[in-house]
Design a protein around this motif. Structure first.
Motif, PDB file in Angstrom:
ATOM      1  N   ASP A  74       1.317  -3.259 -17.517  1.00  0.00           N
ATOM      2  CA  ASP A  74      -0.122  -3.495 -17.409  1.00  0.00           C
ATOM      3  C   ASP A  74      -0.725  -2.549 -16.378  1.00  0.00           C
ATOM      4  O   ASP A  74      -0.034  -1.771 -15.718  1.00  0.00           O
ATOM      5  N   ILE A  75      -2.033  -2.621 -16.244  1.00  0.00           N
ATOM      6  CA  ILE A  75      -2.748  -1.683 -15.367  1.00  0.00           C
ATOM      7  C   ILE A  75      -2.306  -1.844 -13.919  1.00  0.00           C
ATOM      8  O   ILE A  75      -2.097  -0.856 -13.202  1.00  0.00           O
ATOM      9  N   ALA A  76      -2.140  -3.086 -13.468  1.00  0.00           N
ATOM     10  CA  ALA A  76      -1.757  -3.318 -12.072  1.00  0.00           C
ATOM     11  C   ALA A  76      -0.395  -2.709 -11.769  1.00  0.00           C
ATOM     12  O   ALA A  76      -0.199  -2.079 -10.712  1.00  0.00           O
ATOM     13  N   GLU A  77       0.559  -2.863 -12.680  1.00  0.00           N
ATOM     14  CA  GLU A  77       1.893  -2.307 -12.447  1.00  0.00           C
ATOM     15  C   GLU A  77       1.850  -0.781 -12.402  1.00  0.00           C
ATOM     16  O   GLU A  77       2.519  -0.149 -11.566  1.00  0.00           O
ATOM     17  N   GLY A  78       1.075  -0.176 -13.299  1.00  0.00           N
ATOM     18  CA  GLY A  78       0.962   1.276 -13.286  1.00  0.00           C
ATOM     19  C   GLY A  78       0.317   1.797 -12.012  1.00  0.00           C
ATOM     20  O   GLY A  78       0.791   2.773 -11.411  1.00  0.00           O
ATOM     21  N   VAL A  79      -0.762   1.130 -11.576  1.00  0.00           N
ATOM     22  CA  VAL A  79      -1.464   1.579 -10.373  1.00  0.00           C
ATOM     23  C   VAL A  79      -0.587   1.396  -9.139  1.00  0.00           C
ATOM     24  O   VAL A  79      -0.508   2.280  -8.271  1.00  0.00           O
ATOM     25  N   ILE A  80       0.089   0.237  -9.039  1.00  0.00           N
ATOM     26  CA  ILE A  80       0.947  -0.002  -7.872  1.00  0.00           C
ATOM     27  C   ILE A  80       2.086   1.018  -7.820  1.00  0.00           C
ATOM     28  O   ILE A  80       2.419   1.554  -6.756  1.00  0.00           O
ATOM     29  N   THR A  81       2.685   1.298  -8.981  1.00  0.00           N
ATOM     30  CA  THR A  81       3.758   2.298  -9.017  1.00  0.00           C
ATOM     31  C   THR A  81       3.253   3.650  -8.537  1.00  0.00           C
ATOM     32  O   THR A  81       3.924   4.341  -7.751  1.00  0.00           O
ATOM     33  N   PHE A  82       2.081   4.031  -8.975  1.00  0.00           N
ATOM     34  CA  PHE A  82       1.527   5.316  -8.548  1.00  0.00           C
ATOM     35  C   PHE A  82       1.170   5.316  -7.060  1.00  0.00           C
ATOM     36  O   PHE A  82       1.352   6.319  -6.371  1.00  0.00           O
ATOM     37  N   LEU A  83       0.688   4.203  -6.534  1.00  0.00           N
ATOM     38  CA  LEU A  83       0.293   4.145  -5.122  1.00  0.00           C
ATOM     39  C   LEU A  83       1.494   4.208  -4.185  1.00  0.00           C
ATOM     40  O   LEU A  83       1.331   4.523  -2.997  1.00  0.00           O
ATOM     41  N   PHE A  84       2.678   3.906  -4.702  1.00  0.00           N
ATOM     42  CA  PHE A  84       3.868   4.087  -3.863  1.00  0.00           C
ATOM     43  C   PHE A  84       4.067   5.563  -3.475  1.00  0.00           C
ATOM     44  O   PHE A  84       4.683   5.865  -2.448  1.00  0.00           O
ATOM     45  N   PHE A  85       3.546   6.470  -4.302  1.00  0.00           N
ATOM     46  CA  PHE A  85       3.689   7.898  -3.997  1.00  0.00           C
ATOM     47  C   PHE A  85       2.945   8.290  -2.715  1.00  0.00           C
ATOM     48  O   PHE A  85       3.563   8.855  -1.803  1.00  0.00           O
ATOM     49  N   PRO A  86       1.634   8.015  -2.576  1.00  0.00           N
ATOM     50  CA  PRO A  86       0.999   8.335  -1.283  1.00  0.00           C
ATOM     51  C   PRO A  86       1.569   7.524  -0.130  1.00  0.00           C
ATOM     52  O   PRO A  86       1.597   8.010   1.008  1.00  0.00           O
ATOM     53  N   LEU A  87       2.040   6.291  -0.403  1.00  0.00           N
ATOM     54  CA  LEU A  87       2.660   5.504   0.664  1.00  0.00           C
ATOM     55  C   LEU A  87       3.914   6.203   1.185  1.00  0.00           C
ATOM     56  O   LEU A  87       4.155   6.264   2.408  1.00  0.00           O
ATOM     57  N   LEU A  88       4.725   6.738   0.279  1.00  0.00           N
ATOM     58  CA  LEU A  88       5.925   7.484   0.684  1.00  0.00           C
ATOM     59  C   LEU A  88       5.546   8.695   1.533  1.00  0.00           C
ATOM     60  O   LEU A  88       6.179   8.964   2.561  1.00  0.00           O
ATOM     61  N   ILE A  89       4.518   9.421   1.111  1.00  0.00           N
ATOM     62  CA  ILE A  89       4.083  10.607   1.858  1.00  0.00           C
ATOM     63  C   ILE A  89       3.633  10.224   3.261  1.00  0.00           C
ATOM     64  O   ILE A  89       4.009  10.868   4.256  1.00  0.00           O
ATOM     65  N   VAL A  90       2.844   9.172   3.381  1.00  0.00           N
ATOM     66  CA  VAL A  90       2.326   8.749   4.689  1.00  0.00           C
ATOM     67  C   VAL A  90       3.461   8.296   5.598  1.00  0.00           C
ATOM     68  O   VAL A  90       3.525   8.672   6.782  1.00  0.00           O
ATOM     69  N   LEU A  91       4.379   7.482   5.079  1.00  0.00           N
ATOM     70  CA  LEU A  91       5.483   6.988   5.908  1.00  0.00           C
ATOM     71  C   LEU A  91       6.392   8.133   6.354  1.00  0.00           C
ATOM     72  O   LEU A  91       6.851   8.155   7.504  1.00  0.00           O
ATOM     73  N   ALA A  92       6.658   9.073   5.457  1.00  0.00           N
ATOM     74  CA  ALA A  92       7.486  10.226   5.846  1.00  0.00           C
ATOM     75  C   ALA A  92       6.784  11.063   6.913  1.00  0.00           C
ATOM     76  O   ALA A  92       7.429  11.547   7.851  1.00  0.00           O
ATOM     77  N   PHE A  93       5.481  11.210   6.790  1.00  0.00           N
ATOM     78  CA  PHE A  93       4.727  11.961   7.800  1.00  0.00           C
ATOM     79  C   PHE A  93       4.777  11.262   9.152  1.00  0.00           C
ATOM     80  O   PHE A  93       5.007  11.891  10.192  1.00  0.00           O
ATOM     81  N   LEU A  94       4.571   9.937   9.155  1.00  0.00           N
ATOM     82  CA  LEU A  94       4.618   9.189  10.411  1.00  0.00           C
ATOM     83  C   LEU A  94       6.013   9.250  11.031  1.00  0.00           C
ATOM     84  O   LEU A  94       6.155   9.357  12.256  1.00  0.00           O
TER      85      LEU A  94
END
Length: 715
Positions: A70-90
């Motif tokens: 569903d839309i929520a699962e697709g959006v959440i999966t995609f949002l993990f990508f910027p979350l990974l970038i931010v956590l790696a940067f921090l």
């Protein structure tokens, strides 16, 4: 619609990346050498997400909403990508705790005097009178300290912690007591007949107060203390003379020679040496002052030289280096109807007494070399006391409106000077961006107004047409028409014949000279999408012809093809980089991004698309024969991703991933790094990791064949 090739390819590619590429990186390091991960916090973040991503994939496809995205699962999966970038940067910036100290850096306590700056060492020696160690002086002169035993290092550490001026004076007092003790109170008994008679011990020793001194070049005069100990009741004479080392007489110091005269009861005299400040930035240099011929005018044999009969003096250079700079980082000039010339002033400051030079060259940006300006290249020289030099550049007049265009003047490879770190280019280069403003007269024409509106650059269009033609010419020639390449052999010709249709196809992509490169960018994306879809369909057809389920095709053929570029990149990084971050980090980071971006983005697009269009006739026809069609064929449209054996494949991969990460951690503890190490453990590790990948392929394939047999063959 999404078949088995999508998610299964992602998992198969992750397995090849983690197991096989890690094995290749371990083997790429020469035997006996190791590469370790330096930024462990970033590695922990990417390693966690590289496992979590596939657990999340299994939960979404097979557990939370089985076979439906569903839309929520697709959006959440995609949002993990910027979350990974931010956590790696921090993590890279150190926000996640202080962490363990860097093993490559010695602790502050163990550094001592030898790791002070040259200026601090000189001031420390002058203010405290503490003798500098040989290691400290060697470091000032740029020579590596001599290798010591563990006992010597332990003794030096104790001296660094407990040594002080009072202790040294106590040692000198103790030495004085010992020297006076050799003078007997009563006459010793006469020697036995025939025994050699020892010469009488000297009543006085004369020497420098220390063997090593450091002085700033700007100090003017250094005074070297000469001390005597023992019996001070008689006058004493001792000669002294300076001696060149790396420092030269007249250039760095003034030579001294003479005789010190000690009066009775006088314990210390000083030798004054004038230090010459030449105003030239240079390496630290040293010279020596030697004592000789100690004597007493009253009686011979009363005085002798001590161990510190020579003093080494290091002159610490304090001259600031010459700095080459420009007045402005950006220079604007107006294009004229005819050719014109501009003058770019290059200046220098600080030390100006010596000649310095640097190289310079122009570099194209939006302006085109040979059409908007003429290339200049050469060596810029400053004569002694010369403060500025001009570089002349020709601006070519075109008489037509082309908008603002830019090129750069780059200064580099300075000799005898550095570049201003505050300007563009930093301390390694000095970069001046030259902006050519359009000819105002040309901008008034009606045709040029249209050109200005569409942003057409005539020079880029003409260059682009030539480049586009060259693309087709190079595609038809073996080795791309490279004149420096060796003559083509049979293998080169075979590859060329096989690939020439693809070369001609991709030569259709316009060069980057059009529309600022955006046209090339979007055309390349379209061609990549076309080739990806073609490969997916061909892989499915091959699997169907050979009666191989799509899942096996995805985790083997397709995954292997998509991961080979990563393997070569990681191998090169392991061999060339002093640490393992780029090679191992490429694996863990790539595996995470493949799920979050590679699946999250199409899942988001697909779920939104089917939610908007609903259950079309084509959608119903595709899934009508499946057992779950009744449950799916209700409500709005649904984006179907059939999990099938994906959960089984993910469980096997995740288990192997834990084993692989633990193995790398054990190797870091045992051998000092994740990659490389002794020959036998290195080969054992590589074979073990490849075996895990083979086991993953075998078990996943057996499960897929079992499912395919129960469903009636090729899907």
């Amino acid at each position: 619609l999404s078949g088995d090739l999508g998610p299964s390819t992602i998992v198969g590619s992750a397995a090849f990346n983690l197991f096989c590429i890690s094995a290749v990186c371990v083997m790429a390091i020469p035997c006996g050498e190791v590469r370790k991960i330096k930024e462990t916090k970033v590695y922990f973040v990417t390693a966690f997400f590289s496992v979590f991503a596939y657990l999340w994939l299994y939960l979404v496809v097979s557990v939370i909403s089985e076979d439906i995205i569903d839309i929520a699962e697709g959006v959440i999966t995609f949002l993990f990508f910027p979350l990974l970038i931010v956590l790696a940067f921090l993590a890279d910036k150190g926000y996640f705790g202080r962490g363990a100290p860097d093993e490559d850096k010695p602790s502050r306590k163990s550094q001592g005097i030898a790791d002070m700056s040259p200026e601090d060492i000189a001031r420390y020696s002058k203010d405290t009178g503490v003798e500098l160690s040989d290691d400290a002086l060697d470091e000032l002169m740029g020579a590596p300290p001599a290798k010591k035993s563990k006992a010597a290092y332990r003794a030096d550490a104790w001296r660094t912690i407990f040594a002080s001026k009072s202790q040294k004076s106590s040692n000198r007092k103790h030495a004085k007591n010992n020297l006076s003790a050799v003078v007997p109170v009563e006459a010793p008994p006469p020697p036995a007949p025939g025994c050699p008679v020892a010469p009488p011990l000297p009543a006085c020793l004369v020497q420098f107060s220390a063997r090593n001194f450091a002085v700033l070049e700007s100090v003017g005069i250094i005074r070297l203390p000469v001390c005597r100990s023992g019996d001070l009741s008689f006058p004493l004479l001792v000669d002294y003379r300076s001696r060149e080392g790396m420092a030269k007489e007249k250039e760095d110091f003034e030579a001294v020679e003479g005789t010190l005269e000690f009066a009775p009861m006088e314990a210390q005299k000083e030798i004054e040496v004038v230090i010459v400040q030449d105003g030239k930035p240079e390496d630290n240099e040293d010279f020596f002052v030697d004592l000789s011929n100690p004597r007493c005018p009253l009686k011979e044999g009363l005085a002798a030289l001590g161990k510190s009969m020579s003093a080494r003096v290091v002159i610490v250079d304090t001259d600031e280096p010459c700095v080459v700079y420009t007045d402005h980082d950006i220079l604007e000039v107006h294009e004229e109807a005819n050719d014109s010339w501009i003058s770019v002033p290059i200046r220098r400051r600080n030390s100006t007494s010596m000649a310095v030079s640097c190289r310079y060259v122009t570099e194209a940006a939006s302006a085109t070399e040979g059409r908007d300006y003429e290339r200049v290249e050469g060596v810029l020289k400053f004569e002694p006391h010369q403060l500025s030099v001009d570089i002349i550049i020709k601006i070519i007049g075109r008489g037509k409106y082309e908008g603002n265009e830019e090129f750069r003047l780059i200064l580099f490879e300075a000799e005898g000077a550095t570049f201003d770190p505050e300007t563009d280019g930093g301390s390694d280069q000095c970069i001046v961006s030259i902006v050519i403003l359009p000819d105002q007269a040309a901008a008034k024409g009606a045709l040029h107004s249209v050109v200005r509106f569409f942003g057409v650059d005539w020079d880029k269009v003409q260059v682009g047409q030539s480049s586009w033609k060259d693309q087709f010419r190079d595609a038809l020639m073996v080795n791309g028409g490279d004149e420096k390449a060796p003559p083509a052999n049979g293998f080169d010709w075979a590859l060329h014949i096989i690939t020439v249709p693809w070369k001609l196809l991709f030569a259709v992509i316009p060069p980057t000279d059009y529309c600022g490169g955006w046209l090339s960018f979007f055309c390349a994306l379209g061609f990549i999408g076309f080739v990806t879809a073609l490969i997916g369909d061909l892989a499915a057809l091959i699997g169907c012809v050979l009666d191989i389920p799509d899942a096996i095709t995805a985790i083997s053929l397709v995954a292997l093809g998509t991961s080979l570029p990563d393997m070569f990149a990681s191998k090169a990084a392991a061999e060339q980089d002093p640490y393992a971050d780029a090679s191992i980090g490429n694996v863990t980071g790539s595996n995470s991004v493949n799920v979050f971006l590679g699946l999250g983005l199409p899942w988001t697009i697909g779920s939104i698309y089917w939610a908007v269009h609903g259950r079309t006739a084509k959608w119903q026809q595709k899934y009508a024969e499946l057992d779950s069609f009744g449950a799916w064929n209700t409500g709005g449209g649904k984006f179907i991703v059939i999990g099938g054996d994906l959960g089984y494949s993910v469980v096997i991969f995740t288990s192997g991933a834990f084993v692989c990460l633990i193995l790398l951690a054990v190797r870091r503890k045992a051998y000092g790094g994740e990659l490389g190490g002794p020959r036998v453990p290195k080969y054992v590790t590589a074979v073990f990791l490849v075996s895990i990948w083979i086991l993953y392929i075998v078990l996943s394939s057996l499960k897929s064949l079992e499912s395919a047999a129960s469903s009636g063959g090729c899907r």
